[in-house]
Design a protein around this motif. Structure first.
Motif, PDB file in Angstrom:
ATOM      1  N   ASP A   1      23.383 -18.620   1.283  1.00  0.00           N
ATOM      2  CA  ASP A   1      23.840 -19.412   2.422  1.00  0.00           C
ATOM      3  C   ASP A   1      23.316 -20.848   2.320  1.00  0.00           C
ATOM      4  O   ASP A   1      22.413 -21.136   1.551  1.00  0.00           O
ATOM      5  CB  ASP A   1      23.467 -18.750   3.749  1.00  0.00           C
TER       6      ASP A   1
ATOM      7  N   HIS B   1      20.409 -22.487  -0.437  1.00  0.00           N
ATOM      8  CA  HIS B   1      21.033 -22.796  -1.723  1.00  0.00           C
ATOM      9  C   HIS B   1      20.743 -24.240  -2.128  1.00  0.00           C
ATOM     10  O   HIS B   1      20.881 -25.147  -1.322  1.00  0.00           O
ATOM     11  CB  HIS B   1      22.540 -22.563  -1.647  1.00  0.00           C
TER      12      HIS B   1
ATOM     13  N   SER C   1      27.780 -10.441   5.967  1.00  0.00           N
ATOM     14  CA  SER C   1      26.443 -10.715   5.429  1.00  0.00           C
ATOM     15  C   SER C   1      26.573 -11.583   4.190  1.00  0.00           C
ATOM     16  O   SER C   1      27.324 -11.254   3.272  1.00  0.00           O
ATOM     17  CB  SER C   1      25.739  -9.409   5.068  1.00  0.00           C
ATOM     18  N   LEU C   2      25.843 -12.690   4.174  1.00  0.00           N
ATOM     19  CA  LEU C   2      25.908 -13.617   3.052  1.00  0.00           C
ATOM     20  C   LEU C   2      24.822 -13.313   2.028  1.00  0.00           C
ATOM     21  O   LEU C   2      23.698 -12.955   2.377  1.00  0.00           O
ATOM     22  CB  LEU C   2      25.736 -15.049   3.550  1.00  0.00           C
TER      23      LEU C   2
ATOM     24  N   SER D   1      21.362 -22.593   4.023  1.00  0.00           N
ATOM     25  CA  SER D   1      19.975 -22.894   4.379  1.00  0.00           C
ATOM     26  C   SER D   1      19.018 -22.727   3.201  1.00  0.00           C
ATOM     27  O   SER D   1      17.903 -23.224   3.242  1.00  0.00           O
ATOM     28  CB  SER D   1      19.520 -22.011   5.545  1.00  0.00           C
TER      29      SER D   1
ATOM     30  N   VAL E   1      27.929 -13.955  11.479  1.00  0.00           N
ATOM     31  CA  VAL E   1      27.572 -14.206  10.089  1.00  0.00           C
ATOM     32  C   VAL E   1      26.060 -14.060   9.953  1.00  0.00           C
ATOM     33  O   VAL E   1      25.301 -14.778  10.602  1.00  0.00           O
ATOM     34  CB  VAL E   1      28.022 -15.610   9.638  1.00  0.00           C
TER      35      VAL E   1
ATOM     36  N   MET F   1      22.822 -14.580   7.922  1.00  0.00           N
ATOM     37  CA  MET F   1      22.272 -15.393   6.846  1.00  0.00           C
ATOM     38  C   MET F   1      21.262 -14.574   6.032  1.00  0.00           C
ATOM     39  O   MET F   1      20.869 -13.490   6.432  1.00  0.00           O
ATOM     40  CB  MET F   1      21.588 -16.637   7.419  1.00  0.00           C
ATOM     41  N   THR F   2      20.822 -15.132   4.903  1.00  0.00           N
ATOM     42  CA  THR F   2      19.897 -14.408   4.034  1.00  0.00           C
ATOM     43  C   THR F   2      18.530 -14.212   4.666  1.00  0.00           C
ATOM     44  O   THR F   2      17.809 -13.285   4.310  1.00  0.00           O
ATOM     45  CB  THR F   2      19.729 -15.131   2.690  1.00  0.00           C
TER      46      THR F   2
END
Length: 73
Positions: free
Chosen positions: A40, A44, A36-37, A42, A14, A16-17
């Protein structure tokens, strides 16, 4: 228990941004695929405790606050 009723549960990567890649177990895709997010946990506000302000588009927020001002908002 019936056979073949549950989806395959495997490891995926996964992204993260911020570019970090975390390995998690999921039913998404196949073993080793990457997800791909766009948003996420961390970054938001729902998970980080906020800090963002409400945008008052067309006065809707102020209309709501005025309507319910006696209820402690």
């Amino acid at each position: 228990m019936k056979k073949d009723t549950h989806p395959d549960y495997h490891f995926i990567n996964v992204k993260m941004t911020n570019g970090d890649i975390v390995q998690m177990r999921s039913t998404y895709g196949a073993d080793g695929d990457q997800l791909s997010l766009d948003i996420d946990p961390s970054v938001h506000p729902a998970w980080t405790g906020g800090g963002a302000r409400l945008m008052d588009t067309g006065g809707r927020v102020s209309k709501f606050k005025k309507k319910y001002e006696g209820l402690g908002f």
